[in-house]
Scaffold this motif. Structure first.
Motif, PDB file in Angstrom:
ATOM      1  N   UNK A   1       9.839   0.397 -15.394  1.00  0.00           N
ATOM      2  CA  UNK A   1       9.684   1.844 -15.237  1.00  0.00           C
ATOM      3  C   UNK A   1       8.309   2.224 -14.695  1.00  0.00           C
ATOM      4  N   UNK A   2       7.324   1.369 -14.913  1.00  0.00           N
ATOM      5  CA  UNK A   2       5.957   1.683 -14.472  1.00  0.00           C
ATOM      6  C   UNK A   2       5.654   1.144 -13.076  1.00  0.00           C
ATOM      7  N   UNK A   3       6.589   0.415 -12.476  1.00  0.00           N
ATOM      8  CA  UNK A   3       6.351  -0.065 -11.118  1.00  0.00           C
ATOM      9  C   UNK A   3       6.163   1.103 -10.166  1.00  0.00           C
ATOM     10  N   UNK A   4       5.141   1.005  -9.317  1.00  0.00           N
ATOM     11  CA  UNK A   4       4.840   2.007  -8.278  1.00  0.00           C
ATOM     12  C   UNK A   4       4.215   3.287  -8.813  1.00  0.00           C
ATOM     13  N   UNK A   5       3.730   3.305 -10.059  1.00  0.00           N
ATOM     14  CA  UNK A   5       3.035   4.505 -10.520  1.00  0.00           C
ATOM     15  C   UNK A   5       1.651   4.565  -9.867  1.00  0.00           C
ATOM     16  N   UNK A   6       1.180   5.776  -9.680  1.00  0.00           N
ATOM     17  CA  UNK A   6      -0.128   6.017  -9.071  1.00  0.00           C
ATOM     18  C   UNK A   6      -1.191   5.943 -10.164  1.00  0.00           C
ATOM     19  N   UNK A   7      -2.007   4.911 -10.141  1.00  0.00           N
ATOM     20  CA  UNK A   7      -2.998   4.700 -11.193  1.00  0.00           C
ATOM     21  C   UNK A   7      -4.153   5.690 -11.139  1.00  0.00           C
ATOM     22  N   UNK A   8      -4.292   6.386 -10.036  1.00  0.00           N
ATOM     23  CA  UNK A   8      -5.425   7.287  -9.874  1.00  0.00           C
ATOM     24  C   UNK A   8      -5.057   8.755 -10.083  1.00  0.00           C
ATOM     25  N   UNK A   9      -3.770   9.053 -10.254  1.00  0.00           N
ATOM     26  CA  UNK A   9      -3.336  10.435 -10.477  1.00  0.00           C
ATOM     27  C   UNK A   9      -3.632  10.845 -11.917  1.00  0.00           C
ATOM     28  N   UNK A  10      -4.140  12.047 -12.104  1.00  0.00           N
ATOM     29  CA  UNK A  10      -4.526  12.506 -13.439  1.00  0.00           C
ATOM     30  C   UNK A  10      -3.336  12.642 -14.377  1.00  0.00           C
ATOM     31  N   UNK A  11      -2.160  12.896 -13.820  1.00  0.00           N
ATOM     32  CA  UNK A  11      -0.972  13.074 -14.658  1.00  0.00           C
ATOM     33  C   UNK A  11      -0.130  11.800 -14.749  1.00  0.00           C
ATOM     34  N   UNK A  12      -0.658  10.682 -14.299  1.00  0.00           N
ATOM     35  CA  UNK A  12       0.099   9.435 -14.319  1.00  0.00           C
ATOM     36  C   UNK A  12       0.203   8.883 -15.735  1.00  0.00           C
TER      37      UNK A  12
ATOM     38  N   UNK B   1       0.798  -1.213   0.000  1.00  0.00           N
ATOM     39  CA  UNK B   1       0.000   0.000   0.000  1.00  0.00           C
ATOM     40  C   UNK B   1       0.830   1.261   0.000  1.00  0.00           C
ATOM     41  N   UNK B   2       0.133   2.359  -0.144  1.00  0.00           N
ATOM     42  CA  UNK B   2      -1.323   2.520  -0.173  1.00  0.00           C
ATOM     43  C   UNK B   2      -1.955   1.939  -1.439  1.00  0.00           C
ATOM     44  N   UNK B   3      -3.283   1.827  -1.469  1.00  0.00           N
ATOM     45  CA  UNK B   3      -3.960   1.245  -2.626  1.00  0.00           C
ATOM     46  C   UNK B   3      -3.910   2.163  -3.839  1.00  0.00           C
ATOM     47  N   UNK B   4      -4.146   1.563  -5.000  1.00  0.00           N
ATOM     48  CA  UNK B   4      -4.222   2.346  -6.228  1.00  0.00           C
ATOM     49  C   UNK B   4      -2.903   2.491  -6.960  1.00  0.00           C
TER      50      UNK B   4
ATOM     51  N   UNK C   1      11.586 -13.797 -18.204  1.00  0.00           N
ATOM     52  CA  UNK C   1      11.142 -13.428 -19.548  1.00  0.00           C
ATOM     53  C   UNK C   1      10.071 -12.352 -19.583  1.00  0.00           C
ATOM     54  N   UNK C   2       9.143 -12.357 -18.616  1.00  0.00           N
ATOM     55  CA  UNK C   2       7.916 -11.578 -18.750  1.00  0.00           C
ATOM     56  C   UNK C   2       7.710 -10.620 -17.585  1.00  0.00           C
ATOM     57  N   UNK C   3       7.023  -9.521 -17.880  1.00  0.00           N
ATOM     58  CA  UNK C   3       6.490  -8.651 -16.837  1.00  0.00           C
ATOM     59  C   UNK C   3       5.015  -8.965 -16.643  1.00  0.00           C
ATOM     60  N   UNK C   4       4.570  -8.873 -15.391  1.00  0.00           N
ATOM     61  CA  UNK C   4       3.160  -8.958 -15.045  1.00  0.00           C
ATOM     62  C   UNK C   4       2.848  -7.790 -14.113  1.00  0.00           C
ATOM     63  N   UNK C   5       1.560  -7.484 -13.961  1.00  0.00           N
ATOM     64  CA  UNK C   5       1.216  -6.316 -13.142  1.00  0.00           C
ATOM     65  C   UNK C   5      -0.006  -6.567 -12.270  1.00  0.00           C
ATOM     66  N   UNK C   6       0.032  -5.949 -11.108  1.00  0.00           N
ATOM     67  CA  UNK C   6      -1.048  -6.006 -10.124  1.00  0.00           C
ATOM     68  C   UNK C   6      -1.457  -4.595  -9.735  1.00  0.00           C
ATOM     69  N   UNK C   7      -2.676  -4.481  -9.263  1.00  0.00           N
ATOM     70  CA  UNK C   7      -3.141  -3.254  -8.635  1.00  0.00           C
ATOM     71  C   UNK C   7      -3.162  -3.483  -7.133  1.00  0.00           C
ATOM     72  N   UNK C   8      -2.435  -2.667  -6.376  1.00  0.00           N
ATOM     73  CA  UNK C   8      -2.485  -2.754  -4.911  1.00  0.00           C
ATOM     74  C   UNK C   8      -3.867  -2.293  -4.451  1.00  0.00           C
ATOM     75  N   UNK C   9      -4.515  -3.103  -3.595  1.00  0.00           N
ATOM     76  CA  UNK C   9      -5.896  -2.798  -3.220  1.00  0.00           C
ATOM     77  C   UNK C   9      -6.117  -2.646  -1.728  1.00  0.00           C
ATOM     78  N   UNK C  10      -5.158  -3.048  -0.896  1.00  0.00           N
ATOM     79  CA  UNK C  10      -5.351  -2.954   0.546  1.00  0.00           C
ATOM     80  C   UNK C  10      -4.881  -1.626   1.104  1.00  0.00           C
ATOM     81  N   UNK C  11      -5.310  -1.277   2.305  1.00  0.00           N
ATOM     82  CA  UNK C  11      -4.799  -0.058   2.954  1.00  0.00           C
ATOM     83  C   UNK C  11      -3.314  -0.204   3.250  1.00  0.00           C
ATOM     84  N   UNK C  12      -2.656   0.902   3.537  1.00  0.00           N
ATOM     85  CA  UNK C  12      -1.224   0.871   3.817  1.00  0.00           C
ATOM     86  C   UNK C  12      -0.908  -0.153   4.894  1.00  0.00           C
ATOM     87  N   UNK C  13       0.065  -1.024   4.593  1.00  0.00           N
ATOM     88  CA  UNK C  13       0.457  -2.065   5.514  1.00  0.00           C
ATOM     89  C   UNK C  13      -0.243  -3.395   5.292  1.00  0.00           C
TER      90      UNK C  13
END
Length: 208
Positions: free
Chosen positions: A145-156, A52-55, A65-77
């Motif tokens: 390079x996209x690890x830890x980007x904020x998916x909810x930020x308008x400028x992301x 976390x934090x989520x999002x 070989x491959x990259x995969x991606x998740x969306x963090x969904x739980x509260x911090x911790x």
């Protein structure tokens, strides 16, 4: 939380352009309560985004070989996350084809072939552009390079958007390829959607 991501849109913008995918298949992971989760044994530099934090987007490299991606969904911790398994490319199809090595769709052969020699049309290759977690990352241009980007930020550069949504009942089944907790039915997908990936159980490696 995981089923709520079905029908949302993930849009990624790089120097090459923008590609957007409508999410059709996901898997849930529940941190220390889930032996199939990367966070089962605690926090590491690799899985820190899951805590976390989520999002935020958690991107990892797998099988060398491959990259995969998740969306963090739980509260911090709380290291809960949802793996994005498959989707339909709804924007930037030509760029997604280029990244995936799929040639442009040729003009319909039915227009030039006489009726007796016409063949059944081939399956739509665009169905497979983001059909599977690694393919989706390639189509969207997702890497370290996209690890830890904020998916909810308008400028992301990578954004999670509402999209068309999905108000039906999702199909459920075991998660794909897991050695631990292989029977937990925490995989969710939109029923009858052609972009959903096939189920494959874990296959133990045989030593010579």
């Amino acid at each position: 939380m995981a089923p709520l991501l079905l029908g949302t849109v993930l849009r990624s913008t790089t120097a090459e352009g923008t590609v957007a995918v409508r999410i059709t298949e996901v898997e849930a992971y529940d941190g220390p309560n889930d032996p199939g989760s990367h966070a089962y044994r605690g926090e590491t530099p690799r899985n820190a985004v899951m805590f976390g934090p989520p999002g935020f987007l958690y991107v990892y490299f797998t099988y060398g070989m491959h990259f995969c991606m998740n969306v963090a969904t739980g509260p911090a911790g709380t290291p809960s996350a949802v793996l994005l398994r498959a989707g339909e490319v709804i924007e930037g199809v030509d760029l997604a084809r280029t990244r995936r090595g799929v040639p442009p769709t040729p003009p319909s052969a039915a227009r030039i072939l006489p009726a007796p020699t016409r063949k059944r049309p081939a399956a739509n290759p665009d169905r497979d552009l983001a059909r599977g977690p690694a393919r989706m990352c390639v189509a969207l241009g997702i890497g370290r390079e996209q690890n830890a980007v904020d998916l909810l930020a308008k400028d992301s550069p990578v954004r999670l958007l509402d999209g068309p949504g999905f108000d039906g009942t999702p199909s459920t089944g075991p998660r794909v390829g897991l050695r631990e907790a292989p029977d937990w039915c925490w995989r969710f997908w939109i029923p009858n959607d052609p972009t959903v990936s096939p189920y494959r159980p874990h296959v133990p490696k045989r030593r010579p």
